[in-house]
Design an enzyme around this catalytic site. Structure first.
Site, short mmCIF file in Angstrom:
data_model
loop_
_atom_site.label_atom_id
_atom_site.label_comp_id
_atom_site.label_asym_id
_atom_site.label_seq_id
_atom_site.Cartn_x
_atom_site.Cartn_y
_atom_site.Cartn_z
N ASP A 1 -3.48 -18.45 3.31
CA ASP A 1 -4.00 -18.97 2.41
C ASP A 1 -4.51 -20.69 3.78
O ASP A 1 -6.26 -20.44 3.38
CB ASP A 1 -3.24 -19.95 1.07
CG ASP A 1 -2.16 -20.25 2.20
OD1 ASP A 1 -1.92 -20.14 3.03
OD2 ASP A 1 -1.26 -21.46 0.81
N TYR B 1 1.10 -1.44 0.50
CA TYR B 1 -0.03 0.04 0.11
C TYR B 1 0.84 1.25 -0.06
O TYR B 1 0.33 2.32 0.54
CB TYR B 1 -0.73 0.04 0.93
CG TYR B 1 -1.65 -1.01 0.95
CD1 TYR B 1 -1.89 -2.41 1.35
CD2 TYR B 1 -3.46 -0.13 0.71
CE1 TYR B 1 -3.61 -2.84 0.72
CE2 TYR B 1 -4.42 -1.25 0.79
CZ TYR B 1 -4.66 -2.29 0.63
OH TYR B 1 -5.41 -2.89 0.39
N ASP C 1 -6.79 -6.56 4.31
CA ASP C 1 -7.68 -5.98 3.83
C ASP C 1 -8.18 -6.99 3.33
O ASP C 1 -9.42 -7.26 3.02
CB ASP C 1 -6.84 -5.63 2.03
CG ASP C 1 -7.89 -5.02 1.78
OD1 ASP C 1 -9.15 -4.93 1.76
OD2 ASP C 1 -7.40 -5.25 -0.04
N LYS D 1 2.91 -15.48 5.29
CA LYS D 1 2.92 -16.30 3.99
C LYS D 1 4.75 -16.86 3.95
O LYS D 1 5.18 -16.12 3.01
CB LYS D 1 2.46 -15.79 2.78
CG LYS D 1 2.55 -16.73 1.97
CD LYS D 1 1.44 -17.49 1.75
CE LYS D 1 1.33 -18.82 0.36
NZ LYS D 1 1.27 -19.97 0.18
N ASP E 1 -12.46 -9.10 4.90
CA ASP E 1 -13.76 -8.84 3.84
C ASP E 1 -14.32 -10.66 3.99
O ASP E 1 -15.64 -10.89 4.25
CB ASP E 1 -13.31 -9.10 2.04
CG ASP E 1 -13.91 -7.20 2.23
OD1 ASP E 1 -14.16 -6.15 2.82
OD2 ASP E 1 -14.59 -7.32 0.86
C1 IPM Z 1 -10.64 -1.13 3.01
C2 IPM Z 1 -10.59 -1.05 1.78
C3 IPM Z 1 -9.41 -0.06 0.92
C4 IPM Z 1 -8.12 -0.99 0.95
C5 IPM Z 1 -9.78 0.70 -0.21
C6 IPM Z 1 -10.66 0.82 -0.90
C7 IPM Z 1 -8.37 1.31 -0.73
O1 IPM Z 1 -11.02 -1.85 0.54
O2 IPM Z 1 -10.57 -0.57 3.79
O3 IPM Z 1 -10.40 -2.62 2.78
O4 IPM Z 1 -8.09 -1.50 0.55
O5 IPM Z 1 -7.81 -0.31 2.58
MN MN Z 2 -10.83 -4.12 1.71
#
Ligand code: IPM
Ligand code: MN
Length: 354
Positions: free
Chosen positions: A224, A138, A248, A190, A252
């Protein structure tokens, strides 16, 4: 005298302003009963402003944010703006410039919420991911050469310093201690492929654990495998610490196991500075203005904000109220399927919080 917190409110794009409005409704309700004040300042940063003025952030943006105790953010991302411009220009710029080096993302399934994980319930899904938030791929390190030719070269380098790794690990160990749950910190890495990057993490992890946190159990999982166990045996986890990119991705996955983006909140934390709290679901442009988006993730982000500011009783009120709403009032956590509107959900949480 009542304590006053200066909060910068960045509604942002899409449904961001709608969910933030409900978050603020709830914050105001608990502030009134717990006896503190909120001094709120609105900022219109986001896609609309960028399309109108060509400016992503005003030049004084960071100085302006530093005047506050915390930032409450809705969502960044506009369908008419090329992906990356606003995300990098606003969200990542704020995270980096304010050195919010921790991205705290709890994965907690509340009773009554449906999870896609078979035979798993609230007792099984309750852990926190500490995502490092200042390094990795990042940082913008990399570039492109011979663009558009068959020989085009693109690199994007994952970078970590020992300092970044150590401060993140310290936060994660301290949090594990504070949670008093399973007393277990898992490093997600990893080491079999990223033999430089996660070797640094792994050495730092064990060195710090051995020297300063001997009572905390240390575990290591490849990323993984982490994904696999988050589905198969989420009850193994207490606190997971990992780099920015893996964090990240796995959050999710974690979010969907706790009921989805309607409820998942995150905090971009600088323990020594100004932190920023946000629902992690994004701007959901197709639902904008319909009063059907789920505001609970933003409300939970507000809860995290109060917790971080030290208003733990007020934060606990919000969590209890959210638990009541999801158990009792909502048909689903998905936009348009809640059986209630965005503002009705905010009203209910506010009512149950006091
Ligand atoms: C998150 C989002 C961001 C990230 C994006 C929108 C830059 O996916 O906050 O998880 O990758 O950190
Ligand atoms: Mn994200």
């Amino acid at each position: 005298m009542a304590k006053t917190y200066k909060i910068a409110v960045l509604g942002g794009d899409g449904t961001g302003p709608e969910v933030v409005r409900e978050g603020i409704k709830v914050l105001k309700a608990v502030a009134a009963v717990e006896g503190f004040k909120l001094d709120l300042a609105d900022y219109d940063w986001g896609g609309e402003r960028y399309l109108k003025t060509g400016e992503i952030l005003p030049p004084n943006a960071i100085a302006e944010m530093k005047k506050h105790d915390a930032i409450f953010l809705g969502a960044i991302g506009h369908p008419d703006v090329k992906p990356g411009i606003l995300e990098k220009g606003i969200l990542l710029t704020l995270r980096f410039a304010l050195d919010q080096y921790i991205n705290l993302r709890p994965v907690k399934l509340f009773p009554g919420v449906e999870t896609p994980l078979k035979n798993k319930g609230p007792a099984d899904i309750d852990y926190v991911v500490v995502r490092e938030n200042s390094g990795d791929a990042y940082t913008g390190s990399g570039g492109v050469m011979m663009k558009g030719t068959p020989h085009e070269v693109a690199t994007q380098t994952a970078v970590y310093t020992r300092h970044q790794v150590d401060r993140c690990l310290k936060y994660a160990f301290d949090l594990t201690k504070k949670r008093k749950k399973k007393n277990t910190l898992a490093l997600c890495g990893k080491t079999n492929v990223l033999t430089f990057l996660y070797d640094l993490w792994e050495r730092a992890f064990h060195e710090m654990g051995q020297a300063k946190y001997p009572k905390i159990k240390r575990e290591y999982y490849h990323v993984d495998a982490t994904c696999m166990w988050m589905i198969k045996n989420p009850e193994w986890f207490d606190v997971i610490v990992t780099g920015n990119m893996f964090g990240d991705i796995i959050t999710d996955l974690g979010a969907i196991t706790q009921g989805g983006m309607g409820i998942a909140a995150g905090g971009n934390i600088n323990p020594e500075g100004v932190s920023m709290f946000e629902p992690i679901g994004g701007s959901a442009p197709k639902y904008t203005g319909q009063n059907i988006i789920n505001p609970l993730a933003a409300i939970c982000a507000g809860q995290m904000m109060l917790e971080t500011l030290g208003e733990e009783k007020a934060a606990a009120r919000i969590e209890k109220a959210v638990m009541k709403v999801v158990a009792k009032d909502l048909k689903s956590l998905s936009a348009g399927k809640m059986g209630k509107s965005t503002s009705e959900v905010g009203d209910l949480v506010a009512k149950y919080s006091v």
